[in-house]
Design a protein around this motif. Structure first.
Motif, PDB file in Angstrom:
ATOM      1  N   HIS A 441       0.832  -1.202   0.000  1.00 14.44           N
ATOM      2  CA  HIS A 441       0.000   0.000   0.000  1.00 14.44           C
ATOM      3  C   HIS A 441       0.874   1.262   0.000  1.00 14.44           C
ATOM      4  CE1 HIS A 441      -3.368   2.584   0.554  1.00 14.44           C
ATOM      5  NE2 HIS A 441      -2.840   3.072   1.677  1.00 14.44           N
ATOM      6  N   SER A 572      -1.705  -3.917  -3.755  1.00 12.93           N
ATOM      7  CA  SER A 572      -2.271  -2.832  -2.954  1.00 12.93           C
ATOM      8  C   SER A 572      -3.781  -2.724  -3.190  1.00 12.93           C
ATOM      9  CB  SER A 572      -1.577  -1.524  -3.316  1.00 12.93           C
ATOM     10  OG  SER A 572      -2.287  -0.450  -2.797  1.00 12.93           O
ATOM     11  N   SER A 576      -6.948  -3.596  -0.433  1.00  9.66           N
ATOM     12  CA  SER A 576      -7.896  -2.566   0.015  1.00  9.66           C
ATOM     13  C   SER A 576      -9.343  -2.950  -0.297  1.00  9.66           C
ATOM     14  CB  SER A 576      -7.544  -1.229  -0.624  1.00  9.66           C
ATOM     15  OG  SER A 576      -7.712  -1.323  -2.018  1.00  9.66           O
TER      16      SER A 576
END
Ligand code: COA
Length: 577
Positions: A441, A572, A576
């Protein structure tokens, strides 16, 4: 849009102390009442009087005054899809189709009916297209000139290093049929009468050397007529023999090299006229493409022309009917003095040396293409540029001054501006990715910021708001006005940031093709790419004489960087969800 100042783009390339000096020099240059302001006012005055204040200066400094050989150092080559010819007739028939395809494209340009080019929603200046045909660079003693024939009805075919004038229009001005052109090419191959003088080799020389030889050649009326026929031709078709090479290079790398330099005196380097704006090349072993002299035009119009003629050649079937028109076809001769003979011998030795020095690595990166990068909501071009800079850092341990060409064809007579792709955000991402153990991230955030910085710079460049052409204008004004060269241009920060160890360019084409060219510094890389839907074609070059660079290793590092960057983005995004 992020606004970059010159001194920020040099930051990654300098030590802290060097940067402090450059920053001060740049601030002094731009201070109110200083020399920068004076030059700026002069430039604005010039700009108000001329449709494009940059055109002549750029043509002169980037091309015509450049004294190194045009091959490898300036002329790009474009590799077309490989063919397999089962006979001599198939070889010549394909060449005939490329010739007719090119003539048809010329007819569209001449009629003013060429489809308008756009960058985003902005229409682009189309004048470069009108310079592709009938053009030739003429070598001079200090600077070259461009010659552009207003009217011409013939092409030049080069075969076994000999030159032939072939008329390509019929009595009524119509483009001859592919079958007729095939007859013309067959006629060329039948006219062969022994070894040639090898005048084509002279075009591989340094420009001053060739300039002197050209003057000498022109003294003889037979030579003068032959030179004129070549220089005023519509374009050149090189019918190559198979190159005899002993190396482990892949087919795509070999193709790139044959089109770029012809593989030396024993192969096809003398089967060229490197000064001609457009040379189509078809070799008996199926290698085919083009090599173009860069001063009149950029890669994208050439790539559009190439897409058109490759499509034409691939779709067209030759009629094998009763018509047997053979166009006028004439061998051009040269009378060489012993001094000119020696010049040719020397040119052969020099071209062999240059050929030995060039490393090429042409490959198709097939893990993903433009559409996958778009799906990650990232700009494909910025993504690729970041991967190129990161590959350099990965291999060499430090960043490199990095040139990418941006089109300024939104403007009248516009050519290019430099995108300085060695931006602090890009180097920051590369360092984070290569050296720090952060989460996907956090890495992705750094990647997004690098993409945004690059995209911001692209926006500046295509809108004429970037740094390099502006500085060139200010510098040329100082030189021409007899003003002391401002210290900005003497500062090591300026020269370091102009030492383009990475010379890169996107040249997009629909077909499976790639453009290639040599590095612009002895210790640098050339890297041209064609981002296609599902793959990206690359051609990476370097020089053997430099012990620090390696096109092969660079290609490997680049592939790794592209894949890892995609992984950073996907992990990433997935984490999420
Ligand atoms: N999310 C999703 N899609 C995106 C995106 C994002 N964040 N950012 C860009 N895209 C899309 C664009 O809309 C575009 O879509 P399209 O394929 O439908 O047209 C596509 O991705 C490509 O855009 P991008 O990769 O950002 O670059 P570009 O096509 O604008 O090219 C340059 C950038 C600098 C190469 C171009 O402006 C240029 O100047 N080209 C000419 C260079 C030249 O002259 N070279 C030769 C010198 S000899």
């Amino acid at each position: 849009m992020q606004n970059y100042h010159h001194y920020l783009t040099v930051k990654p390339l300098l030590t802290k102390d060097e940067f402090a000096v450059t920053e001060q020099v740049a601030k002094n240059f731009g201070a109110p009442g200083g020399v920068g302001e004076k030059l700026q006012l002069m430039l604005e005055e010039k700009g108000a009087k001329e449709p494009n204040w940059l055109s002549e200066w750029w043509l002169d400094s980037a091309y015509l005054s450049y004294r190194l050989p045009v091959l490898v150092h300036s002329n790009p080559a474009l590799v077309f899809p490989k063919q397999n010819f089962l006979s001599k007739k198939e070889h010549l028939a394909y060449a005939a189709k490329l010739i007719v395809g090119a003539l048809r494209y010329k007819a569209i340009i001449d009629s003013g009916k060429l489809e308008q080019d756009y960058l985003g929603k902005s229409p682009l200046d189309m004048s470069q297209y009108t310079k592709v045909f009938n053009g030739c660079r003429i070598p001079g003693l200090k600077t070259d000139t461009i010659r552009h024939a207003l009217d011409s009805n013939h092409i030049i075919v080069i075969h076994n290093n000999q030159f032939y004038k072939v008329v390509v229009y019929g009595e009524n001005g119509q483009i001859l049929d592919d079958r007729d052109i095939l007859n013309g090419l067959t006629c060329v191959t039948q006219k062969y009468n022994g070894p040639s003088a090898g005048v084509g080799f002279l075009t591989t020389e340094c420009r001053n050397v060739w300039g002197i030889a050209h003057k000498e050649l022109n003294k003889d009326p037979v030579n003068r007529a032959s030179l004129q026929a070549i220089e005023d031709s519509i374009f050149v078709m090189c019918l190559d023999k198979s190159s005899k090479i002993e190396d482990n290079a892949t087919v795509s790398t070999r193709m790139a090299l044959q089109l770029l330099h012809g593989y030396g005196a024993e192969n096809n380097s003398g089967n060229r006229w490197f000064d001609k704006t457009l040379q189509l090349i078809v070799s008996e072993d199926g290698v085919n493409g083009l090599c173009y002299e860069h001063s009149p035009t950029e890669g994208p119009p050439i790539a559009n022309l190439a897409d058109f003629i490759v499509n034409y050649a691939q779709e067209k079937t030759l009629r094998d009917d009763e018509r047997h028109l053979t166009p006028h076809c004439e061998r051009l001769t040269f009378n060489l003095t012993s001094a000119l003979d020696e010049d040719v011998m020397l040119a052969k030795r020099n071209v062999d040396q240059l050929v030995q020095d060039v490393q090429m690595n042409s490959f198709s990166f097939d893990k993903f293409g433009k559409e996958d990068i778009k799906a990650l909501k990232l700009s494909p071009d910025s993504f690729i540029q970041i991967a190129i800079q990161m590959a350099f850092i990965r291999l060499h341990g430090h960043p490199a001054a990095h040139y990418e060409s941006a089109s300024t064809r939104r403007f009248h007579g516009g050519r290019t501006e430099t995108i300085r792709s060695c931006l602090p955000e890009i180097v920051n991402f590369a360092n984070i990715h290569l050296k720090q153990n952060l989460s996907p991230h956090e890495k992705f955030k750094a990647l997004q910021s690098a993409v945004n910085a690059h995209k911001g710079y692209v926006g500046m460049a295509i809108n004429g708001q970037a740094i390099d052409r502006h500085l060139l204008g200010l510098k040329r004004l100082a030189i021409e006005g007899g003003i002391d060269i401002p210290s900005l241009f003497l500062d090591p920060g300026y020269s370091t940031s102009n030492n383009w160890r990475l010379s890169t360019s996107q040249v997009a084409a629909v077909n499976d093709m790639v453009m290639c060219y040599g590095p612009v510094t002895p210790d640098g890389y050339g890297c041209c790419y064609n981002p296609r839907r599902d793959e990206i074609n690359f051609a990476v070059s370097a020089f053997n004489s430099n012990p620090t660079t390696c096109a092969e290793k660079f290609g490997e590092a680049l592939k790794k960087c592209l894949e890892e960057m995609r992984d950073v983005a996907t992990s990433s995004i997935l984490s999420s969800l």
